[in-house]
Design an enzyme around this catalytic site. Sequence first.
Site, PDB file in Angstrom:
ATOM      1  N   GLU A  79     -48.233 -54.026  23.765  1.00 59.01           N
ATOM      2  CA  GLU A  79     -47.709 -54.974  22.781  1.00 59.01           C
ATOM      3  C   GLU A  79     -48.460 -56.305  22.842  1.00 59.01           C
ATOM      4  O   GLU A  79     -47.869 -57.385  22.958  1.00 59.01           O
ATOM      5  CB  GLU A  79     -46.202 -55.175  22.965  1.00 59.01           C
ATOM      6  N   GLU A  81     -43.159 -46.113  21.695  1.00 59.74           N
ATOM      7  CA  GLU A  81     -41.838 -46.650  22.039  1.00 59.74           C
ATOM      8  C   GLU A  81     -40.969 -46.592  20.796  1.00 59.74           C
ATOM      9  O   GLU A  81     -41.404 -46.982  19.712  1.00 59.74           O
ATOM     10  CB  GLU A  81     -41.902 -48.114  22.523  1.00 59.74           C
TER      11      GLU A  81
END
Length: 488
Positions: A175, A385
């Site tokens: 991320e 995710e």
Amino acid sequence: MSFRKDFLWGGAVAAHQLEGGWQEGGKGISIADVMTAGGNGIPRRITDGVLPGENYPNHDAIDFYHHYKEDIAMFAEMGFKAFRTSIAWTRIYPNGDDEEPNEEGLKFYDDMFDTLHKYGIEPVITLQHFEMPYNLAKKYNGFMDKRCIGFFEKFARTVFTRYKGKVHYWMTFNEINNQAASPTDHNLIQEGGVLTTNDNPDNEYMMYQSGINELIASARAVQIGHGIDPENKIGCMIGYNPVYPATCNPKDMMEFTTANHIKYWFIDVHAVGEVPHYLEKYWARKGYQIDISDKEREELRKGKVDYIGFSYYMSFATAWREGNDHYDFSEGTALLDKNSKAVSDVVNNPYLKKTDWGWPIDPLGLRYSLNLLYDKYHLPMMIVENGMGAYDTVEKDGSVNDDYRIAYLRAHIEAMREAVDEDGVDLLGYQMWAPIDIVSASSGEMDKRYGFIYVNKNNAGEGDLSRSKKKSFYWYQKVIATNGEDLG
């Protein structure tokens, strides 16, 4: 069948959120090890080293370090084809700038990967998942110092070489774009390991400079990984939460465009190999002298990723505000504040329900995201995710009837299937977050549960760490066995 026969069904975690054993096997201190516990709406804090009397939930986590064989056996029972985790940088180089790697740390991951392969489970490995050595943050101010590019390069080369043939799917920085939406997180530009304060006027500049240095490090790692093993597939990992315009007002459309520029310029660099033109213009307007050489720009072009890995949890909506006529990045940099609450130009989406932590639930947004990313970059993708944090209740008979979790995941997998079956998106796999209860990265909680497997431990650290299967365990087992056809 909608999904490819070798579709990578599985689950995703991060080393610092489940391993524990924070000082075992020669491991050094990471930035995660100096983050205190928080709560729902209560931010975590970064302390100046590990201090007595503070609660650091990552230190013990769920003790996967000693339980990985039984946990992986449970993943195998569900039918996992893949398992995404990270290699804790400080298990390999305890201080980050060590001359030689730590053999005991390397051996731990050797054993873990061997256990995965015993069950036919493919490792999907992130190199840096919010786990930068604390020494690099203190001594160099993280990726603000270009020497950290070299330290990361050395770390990447070590693990690519050691695990050649054992790991084929890699991602560089987890991320990486989160720092753009909220330049500081708990007085830390987390992805870059930059220690600062929330009111530092240089935070935005430092976010851009450290972010560019991370991207250079990523590009070098891609080249190194391909050189060591041409079979390696090396991707990026983006936190992708699409931003919608609140209305069809053209001003809202420009707010939407700006918000996406703010959050997702990192993908352009990863996938296209160039700093986007709108970002160069913004730096010029702000007077930011970003240190990036012609040679480093060439490295970005040579180090493009093989696939796009991304997380998907929610979407946002944005609207134009009075006085915001220039649609400048500075008008919308903080899409989330340090408590994960919407601020700035983000507005409530009345069409969506929310989780207990206030996260909008938008399954169709996943299909939208898959289409948008595939249309723009034409690269294979992997959802690495997707899940919802919830309060689970253990019944008297020990069962956990988490129908809410099943409903959430079912709706998202249905949207994912439509993107593949109807829209032609090239999708490699789906790694839900997280298959077993772990420490929440944002709040440091254990009671914010995601898993199919219940871990007997609460926010106060009480519990015997025993593992048990929730209702969703058996549901996901069926999903994998039918390759996503039976979602009932």
